[in-house]
Design a protein around this motif. Sequence first.
Motif, PDB file in Angstrom:
ATOM      1  N   LYS A 142       0.836  -1.207   0.000  1.00 22.54           N
ATOM      2  CA  LYS A 142       0.000   0.000   0.000  1.00 22.54           C
ATOM      3  C   LYS A 142       0.870   1.257   0.000  1.00 22.54           C
ATOM      4  CE  LYS A 142      -1.561   1.993   3.589  1.00 22.54           C
ATOM      5  NZ  LYS A 142      -2.212   2.414   4.846  1.00 22.54           N
ATOM      6  N   ASP A 143       1.905   1.271   0.832  1.00 24.31           N
ATOM      7  CA  ASP A 143       2.776   2.440   0.934  1.00 24.31           C
ATOM      8  C   ASP A 143       3.615   2.651  -0.326  1.00 24.31           C
ATOM      9  OD1 ASP A 143       1.822   2.970   3.434  1.00 24.31           O
ATOM     10  OD2 ASP A 143       3.515   2.086   4.506  1.00 24.31           O
ATOM     11  N   LYS A 144       4.200   1.568  -0.829  1.00 22.38           N
ATOM     12  CA  LYS A 144       5.131   1.689  -1.954  1.00 22.38           C
ATOM     13  C   LYS A 144       4.410   1.910  -3.279  1.00 22.38           C
ATOM     14  CE  LYS A 144       8.756   1.095   0.600  1.00 22.38           C
ATOM     15  NZ  LYS A 144       9.698   2.219   0.846  1.00 22.38           N
ATOM     16  N   ALA A 145       3.246   1.252  -3.449  1.00 25.24           N
ATOM     17  CA  ALA A 145       2.521   1.367  -4.724  1.00 25.24           C
ATOM     18  C   ALA A 145       1.480   2.477  -4.695  1.00 25.24           C
ATOM     19  CB  ALA A 145       1.859   0.030  -5.069  1.00 25.24           C
ATOM     20  N   GLY A 146       1.191   3.000  -3.507  1.00 26.84           N
ATOM     21  CA  GLY A 146       0.221   4.076  -3.391  1.00 26.84           C
ATOM     22  C   GLY A 146      -1.206   3.653  -3.680  1.00 26.84           C
ATOM     23  N   ILE A 147      -1.545   2.412  -3.307  1.00 30.35           N
ATOM     24  CA  ILE A 147      -2.899   1.911  -3.528  1.00 30.35           C
ATOM     25  C   ILE A 147      -3.563   1.631  -2.190  1.00 30.35           C
ATOM     26  CG2 ILE A 147      -2.356   0.935  -5.786  1.00 30.35           C
ATOM     27  CD1 ILE A 147      -2.045  -1.783  -4.509  1.00 30.35           C
ATOM     28  N   SER A 148      -4.878   1.436  -2.206  1.00 28.87           N
ATOM     29  CA  SER A 148      -5.609   1.169  -0.969  1.00 28.87           C
ATOM     30  C   SER A 148      -5.311  -0.232  -0.470  1.00 28.87           C
ATOM     31  CB  SER A 148      -7.113   1.326  -1.197  1.00 28.87           C
ATOM     32  OG  SER A 148      -7.591   0.286  -2.036  1.00 28.87           O
ATOM     33  N   MET A 149      -5.617  -0.477   0.813  1.00 32.42           N
ATOM     34  CA  MET A 149      -5.414  -1.795   1.391  1.00 32.42           C
ATOM     35  C   MET A 149      -6.254  -2.843   0.670  1.00 32.42           C
ATOM     36  SD  MET A 149      -3.587  -3.153   3.880  1.00 32.42           S
ATOM     37  CE  MET A 149      -3.339  -2.100   5.298  1.00 32.42           C
ATOM     38  N   LYS A 150      -7.464  -2.449   0.260  1.00 29.96           N
ATOM     39  CA  LYS A 150      -8.356  -3.382  -0.443  1.00 29.96           C
ATOM     40  C   LYS A 150      -7.710  -3.889  -1.723  1.00 29.96           C
ATOM     41  CE  LYS A 150     -12.901  -3.680  -2.660  1.00 29.96           C
ATOM     42  NZ  LYS A 150     -14.190  -2.979  -2.905  1.00 29.96           N
ATOM     43  N   TYR A 151      -7.162  -2.975  -2.530  1.00 32.27           N
ATOM     44  CA  TYR A 151      -6.559  -3.383  -3.796  1.00 32.27           C
ATOM     45  C   TYR A 151      -5.213  -4.072  -3.587  1.00 32.27           C
ATOM     46  CZ  TYR A 151     -10.319  -0.910  -6.078  1.00 32.27           C
ATOM     47  OH  TYR A 151     -11.568  -0.519  -6.485  1.00 32.27           O
ATOM     48  N   ALA A 152      -4.537  -3.722  -2.525  1.00 35.75           N
ATOM     49  CA  ALA A 152      -3.311  -4.444  -2.188  1.00 35.75           C
ATOM     50  C   ALA A 152      -3.632  -5.904  -1.889  1.00 35.75           C
ATOM     51  CB  ALA A 152      -2.627  -3.792  -0.987  1.00 35.75           C
ATOM     52  N   LYS A 153      -4.740  -6.119  -1.176  1.00 31.52           N
ATOM     53  CA  LYS A 153      -5.144  -7.488  -0.858  1.00 31.52           C
ATOM     54  C   LYS A 153      -5.535  -8.260  -2.113  1.00 31.52           C
ATOM     55  CE  LYS A 153      -8.012 -10.326   2.151  1.00 31.52           C
ATOM     56  NZ  LYS A 153      -8.299 -11.330   1.117  1.00 31.52           N
ATOM     57  N   ILE A 154      -6.225  -7.593  -3.037  1.00 31.34           N
ATOM     58  CA  ILE A 154      -6.596  -8.255  -4.287  1.00 31.34           C
ATOM     59  C   ILE A 154      -5.346  -8.685  -5.051  1.00 31.34           C
ATOM     60  CG2 ILE A 154      -7.622  -7.871  -6.576  1.00 31.34           C
ATOM     61  CD1 ILE A 154      -9.696  -6.079  -5.205  1.00 31.34           C
ATOM     62  N   CYS A 155      -4.346  -7.804  -5.099  1.00 32.03           N
ATOM     63  CA  CYS A 155      -3.094  -8.126  -5.781  1.00 32.03           C
ATOM     64  C   CYS A 155      -2.392  -9.315  -5.136  1.00 32.03           C
ATOM     65  CB  CYS A 155      -2.164  -6.918  -5.779  1.00 32.03           C
ATOM     66  SG  CYS A 155      -2.713  -5.542  -6.809  1.00 32.03           S
ATOM     67  N   VAL A 156      -2.314  -9.301  -3.804  1.00 34.33           N
ATOM     68  CA  VAL A 156      -1.647 -10.392  -3.084  1.00 34.33           C
ATOM     69  C   VAL A 156      -2.398 -11.705  -3.286  1.00 34.33           C
ATOM     70  CG1 VAL A 156      -1.069 -11.287  -0.797  1.00 34.33           C
ATOM     71  CG2 VAL A 156      -0.560  -8.903  -1.365  1.00 34.33           C
ATOM     72  N   ASP A 157      -3.734 -11.667  -3.192  1.00 38.06           N
ATOM     73  CA  ASP A 157      -4.533 -12.884  -3.386  1.00 38.06           C
ATOM     74  C   ASP A 157      -4.349 -13.460  -4.790  1.00 38.06           C
ATOM     75  OD1 ASP A 157      -5.507 -12.894  -0.840  1.00 38.06           O
ATOM     76  OD2 ASP A 157      -7.509 -12.157  -1.335  1.00 38.06           O
ATOM     77  N   LEU A 158      -4.358 -12.584  -5.790  1.00 35.86           N
ATOM     78  CA  LEU A 158      -4.185 -13.050  -7.170  1.00 35.86           C
ATOM     79  C   LEU A 158      -2.807 -13.671  -7.371  1.00 35.86           C
ATOM     80  CD1 LEU A 158      -5.844 -10.206  -9.293  1.00 35.86           C
ATOM     81  CD2 LEU A 158      -6.612 -12.576  -9.077  1.00 35.86           C
ATOM     82  N   CYS A 159      -1.783 -13.003  -6.864  1.00 30.09           N
ATOM     83  CA  CYS A 159      -0.416 -13.513  -7.013  1.00 30.09           C
ATOM     84  C   CYS A 159      -0.251 -14.858  -6.312  1.00 30.09           C
ATOM     85  CB  CYS A 159       0.593 -12.511  -6.465  1.00 30.09           C
ATOM     86  SG  CYS A 159       0.776 -11.023  -7.466  1.00 30.09           S
ATOM     87  N   CYS A 160      -0.773 -14.968  -5.085  1.00 32.44           N
ATOM     88  CA  CYS A 160      -0.658 -16.218  -4.331  1.00 32.44           C
ATOM     89  C   CYS A 160      -1.419 -17.341  -5.019  1.00 32.44           C
ATOM     90  CB  CYS A 160      -1.184 -16.028  -2.909  1.00 32.44           C
ATOM     91  SG  CYS A 160      -0.121 -15.032  -1.851  1.00 32.44           S
ATOM     92  N   THR A 161      -2.606 -17.025  -5.544  1.00 31.66           N
ATOM     93  CA  THR A 161      -3.412 -18.039  -6.230  1.00 31.66           C
ATOM     94  C   THR A 161      -2.712 -18.537  -7.484  1.00 31.66           C
ATOM     95  OG1 THR A 161      -5.470 -17.068  -5.394  1.00 31.66           O
ATOM     96  CG2 THR A 161      -5.648 -18.538  -7.288  1.00 31.66           C
ATOM     97  N   VAL A 162      -2.209 -17.612  -8.291  1.00 31.03           N
ATOM     98  CA  VAL A 162      -1.538 -18.003  -9.536  1.00 31.03           C
ATOM     99  C   VAL A 162      -0.274 -18.800  -9.246  1.00 31.03           C
ATOM    100  CG1 VAL A 162      -0.316 -17.130 -11.566  1.00 31.03           C
ATOM    101  CG2 VAL A 162      -2.492 -16.105 -10.888  1.00 31.03           C
ATOM    102  N   LEU A 163       0.547 -18.305  -8.321  1.00 30.99           N
ATOM    103  CA  LEU A 163       1.774 -19.028  -7.981  1.00 30.99           C
ATOM    104  C   LEU A 163       1.470 -20.394  -7.387  1.00 30.99           C
ATOM    105  CD1 LEU A 163       3.926 -16.148  -6.430  1.00 30.99           C
ATOM    106  CD2 LEU A 163       4.348 -17.343  -8.585  1.00 30.99           C
ATOM    107  N   GLY A 164       0.473 -20.445  -6.490  1.00 24.48           N
ATOM    108  CA  GLY A 164       0.084 -21.718  -5.904  1.00 24.48           C
ATOM    109  C   GLY A 164      -0.388 -22.698  -6.960  1.00 24.48           C
TER     110      GLY A 164
END
Length: 219
Positions: A142-164
Amino acid sequence: MCKSIRTVWLLFGNLAAGLGVALCTKAGMGVDPVSALYDGVHKIIGLEMGTASFVVNMLILVVCTLLNRKYLKWGTFLSMLSFAVSLNTFVGLVSPFTVEPYTVSGYLLFLAGMFLAGAGFSTVVFQDLGPNCADILLEVLKDKAGISMKYAKICVDLCCTVLGFLMGGAVGLGTVLCVCGMGHIYNRVFCIWQQAVSENGGGKRNAFTEESFRAGSDG
């Protein structure tokens, strides 16, 4: 609550979360995105799933600490370790049992696991002894990319799902159910905790806990 009591609740929360993830894994329908990444690493490297979670979280912790260490507390490491031990223990305990995925018993087992995992993770977060690695990652993103916590979570969930998924982790209908439903379980359990603490003269948790929690409840 005093710190010693909150520490006990943190350990209990990770015990419930470990059992919940183990049950979801056993149901064979998929797990939450972060646990899917743990499962993928477990299958690629050959570590136990709980040990894989510890390795992944240590890597996340090192990277996040280099970028921003203001949210790092001793409870973070304790939470990582207790969740890993709990997950390894319960995966071993349920391994002898057989459950067919996408059957009535499979759905019931998965829903029970999702409830336990959501309630356990919410309990851990509420104790405010140190954010878990996923929450630290959300805050740094959120701090480094300047996005909200909600969208940070969406990004993390997508990355974890794809990698998994790419590593052979447990990704399926259950993963979608966790994304959509686990946040509501967080919400209910967190509100119960907040009400209980308020009735006993306690205050609210810090802003980081509240905001990261709300991001989780958005699913």
